[in-house]
Design a protein around this motif. Sequence first.
Motif, PDB file in Angstrom:
ATOM      1  N   UNK A  10      10.290  -1.160  -0.154  1.00  0.00           N
ATOM      2  CA  UNK A  10      10.963  -1.814  -1.429  1.00  0.00           C
ATOM      3  C   UNK A  10      11.414  -1.119  -2.306  1.00  0.00           C
ATOM      4  N   UNK A  11      13.556  -0.239  -2.258  1.00  0.00           N
ATOM      5  CA  UNK A  11      13.742   0.083  -3.056  1.00  0.00           C
ATOM      6  C   UNK A  11      14.086  -0.256  -4.870  1.00  0.00           C
ATOM      7  N   UNK A  12      14.248   0.862  -5.556  1.00  0.00           N
ATOM      8  CA  UNK A  12      14.075   1.006  -6.306  1.00  0.00           C
ATOM      9  C   UNK A  12      15.207  -0.725  -7.316  1.00  0.00           C
ATOM     10  N   UNK A  13      16.232  -0.414  -6.929  1.00  0.00           N
ATOM     11  CA  UNK A  13      17.006  -2.085  -7.133  1.00  0.00           C
ATOM     12  C   UNK A  13      16.614  -2.512  -6.641  1.00  0.00           C
ATOM     13  N   UNK A  14      15.596  -3.054  -5.788  1.00  0.00           N
ATOM     14  CA  UNK A  14      14.702  -4.151  -5.310  1.00  0.00           C
ATOM     15  C   UNK A  14      15.053  -4.392  -3.334  1.00  0.00           C
ATOM     16  N   UNK A  15      16.312  -3.537  -2.925  1.00  0.00           N
ATOM     17  CA  UNK A  15      16.426  -4.155  -1.926  1.00  0.00           C
ATOM     18  C   UNK A  15      15.280  -3.409  -0.861  1.00  0.00           C
ATOM     19  N   UNK A  16      14.757  -4.589   0.423  1.00  0.00           N
ATOM     20  CA  UNK A  16      14.142  -4.064   1.166  1.00  0.00           C
ATOM     21  C   UNK A  16      14.853  -3.393   2.816  1.00  0.00           C
ATOM     22  N   UNK A  17      14.436  -3.020   3.125  1.00  0.00           N
ATOM     23  CA  UNK A  17      14.264  -2.249   4.688  1.00  0.00           C
ATOM     24  C   UNK A  17      13.311  -1.914   5.395  1.00  0.00           C
ATOM     25  N   UNK A  18      13.628  -2.033   6.877  1.00  0.00           N
ATOM     26  CA  UNK A  18      12.586  -1.828   7.782  1.00  0.00           C
ATOM     27  C   UNK A  18      12.507  -0.624   8.148  1.00  0.00           C
ATOM     28  N   UNK A  19      11.474   0.147   7.975  1.00  0.00           N
ATOM     29  CA  UNK A  19      11.113   1.511   8.529  1.00  0.00           C
ATOM     30  C   UNK A  19      10.608   1.844   9.179  1.00  0.00           C
ATOM     31  N   UNK A  20      10.145   2.869  10.435  1.00  0.00           N
ATOM     32  CA  UNK A  20       8.853   2.872  11.226  1.00  0.00           C
ATOM     33  C   UNK A  20       8.182   4.521  10.238  1.00  0.00           C
ATOM     34  N   UNK A  21       6.448   4.437  10.907  1.00  0.00           N
ATOM     35  CA  UNK A  21       5.715   4.950  10.438  1.00  0.00           C
ATOM     36  C   UNK A  21       6.251   6.695   9.690  1.00  0.00           C
ATOM     37  N   UNK A  22       6.990   7.604  10.967  1.00  0.00           N
ATOM     38  CA  UNK A  22       7.064   8.251  10.271  1.00  0.00           C
ATOM     39  C   UNK A  22       8.494   9.031   8.945  1.00  0.00           C
ATOM     40  N   UNK A  23       9.042   7.265   9.355  1.00  0.00           N
ATOM     41  CA  UNK A  23      10.038   7.902   7.987  1.00  0.00           C
ATOM     42  C   UNK A  23       9.053   7.546   6.441  1.00  0.00           C
ATOM     43  N   UNK A  24       8.280   6.854   6.564  1.00  0.00           N
ATOM     44  CA  UNK A  24       7.938   5.725   5.471  1.00  0.00           C
ATOM     45  C   UNK A  24       7.266   6.823   4.520  1.00  0.00           C
ATOM     46  N   UNK A  25       8.176   6.197   3.358  1.00  0.00           N
ATOM     47  CA  UNK A  25       7.643   7.556   2.075  1.00  0.00           C
ATOM     48  C   UNK A  25       5.918   7.815   2.118  1.00  0.00           C
ATOM     49  N   UNK A  26       5.658   7.285   1.978  1.00  0.00           N
ATOM     50  CA  UNK A  26       4.111   7.168   1.495  1.00  0.00           C
ATOM     51  C   UNK A  26       3.275   8.542   2.849  1.00  0.00           C
ATOM     52  N   UNK A  27       3.972   8.437   4.370  1.00  0.00           N
ATOM     53  CA  UNK A  27       3.599   9.555   4.892  1.00  0.00           C
ATOM     54  C   UNK A  27       4.550  10.797   5.402  1.00  0.00           C
ATOM     55  N   UNK A  28       6.243  10.485   4.910  1.00  0.00           N
ATOM     56  CA  UNK A  28       6.705  12.120   4.485  1.00  0.00           C
ATOM     57  C   UNK A  28       5.364  12.646   2.878  1.00  0.00           C
ATOM     58  N   UNK A  29       5.325  12.115   1.862  1.00  0.00           N
ATOM     59  CA  UNK A  29       4.637  12.510   0.928  1.00  0.00           C
ATOM     60  C   UNK A  29       3.516  13.407   1.371  1.00  0.00           C
ATOM     61  N   UNK A  55       1.183  -1.284   0.161  1.00  0.00           N
ATOM     62  CA  UNK A  55      -0.239   0.129  -0.126  1.00  0.00           C
ATOM     63  C   UNK A  55       0.765   1.484   0.065  1.00  0.00           C
ATOM     64  N   UNK A  56       0.255   2.538  -0.432  1.00  0.00           N
ATOM     65  CA  UNK A  56       0.597   4.147  -0.236  1.00  0.00           C
ATOM     66  C   UNK A  56       0.129   3.967   0.839  1.00  0.00           C
ATOM     67  N   UNK A  57      -0.937   3.696   1.707  1.00  0.00           N
ATOM     68  CA  UNK A  57      -1.880   4.457   2.399  1.00  0.00           C
ATOM     69  C   UNK A  57      -1.149   4.393   3.515  1.00  0.00           C
ATOM     70  N   UNK A  58      -1.180   5.711   3.784  1.00  0.00           N
ATOM     71  CA  UNK A  58      -0.619   6.376   5.042  1.00  0.00           C
ATOM     72  C   UNK A  58      -1.621   5.472   6.519  1.00  0.00           C
ATOM     73  N   UNK A  59      -2.923   5.763   5.761  1.00  0.00           N
ATOM     74  CA  UNK A  59      -3.530   5.314   7.148  1.00  0.00           C
ATOM     75  C   UNK A  59      -3.515   3.741   7.302  1.00  0.00           C
ATOM     76  N   UNK A  60      -3.088   3.051   5.907  1.00  0.00           N
ATOM     77  CA  UNK A  60      -3.121   1.481   6.452  1.00  0.00           C
ATOM     78  C   UNK A  60      -1.748   1.495   7.582  1.00  0.00           C
ATOM     79  N   UNK A  61      -1.088   2.201   6.787  1.00  0.00           N
ATOM     80  CA  UNK A  61       0.642   2.001   7.476  1.00  0.00           C
ATOM     81  C   UNK A  61       0.488   2.203   8.928  1.00  0.00           C
ATOM     82  N   UNK A  62      -0.512   2.907   9.303  1.00  0.00           N
ATOM     83  CA  UNK A  62      -0.931   2.983  10.806  1.00  0.00           C
ATOM     84  C   UNK A  62      -1.571   2.161  11.857  1.00  0.00           C
ATOM     85  N   UNK A  63      -1.943   1.370  11.385  1.00  0.00           N
ATOM     86  CA  UNK A  63      -2.432   0.204  12.165  1.00  0.00           C
ATOM     87  C   UNK A  63      -1.412   0.054  13.387  1.00  0.00           C
ATOM     88  N   UNK A  64      -1.499  -0.191  14.183  1.00  0.00           N
ATOM     89  CA  UNK A  64      -0.630  -0.986  15.952  1.00  0.00           C
ATOM     90  C   UNK A  64      -0.112  -1.820  14.971  1.00  0.00           C
TER      91      UNK A  64
END
Length: 75
Positions: A37-56, A21-30
């Motif tokens: 997933x980056x453009x090159x396919x690498x993955x990284x765990x992030x917290x809510x405030x740093x998630x790209x959809x939330x920042x955008x 999803x790109x939904x900040x609402x769904x990303x807020x699930x407790x």
Amino acid sequence: MALLARLTELAGQGSQFIIATHSPVLLALPGARIVEIDDDGTTATTDYDQALPVRLTRDFLAGPDKYLRHLLDED
């Protein structure tokens, strides 16, 4: 919001989900584990405030003109 409530209920019963999803609402699930997933396919765990959809979303809401001017030709 109803989906978020239902997912929370099901997770409380032991269910697990993989949701793309790109939904900040769904990303807020407790308790959600957010993996980007980056453009090159690498993955990284992030917290809510740093998630790209939330920042955008926050950036857009703080200054929609800087985004809209690239889409709307108002010269």
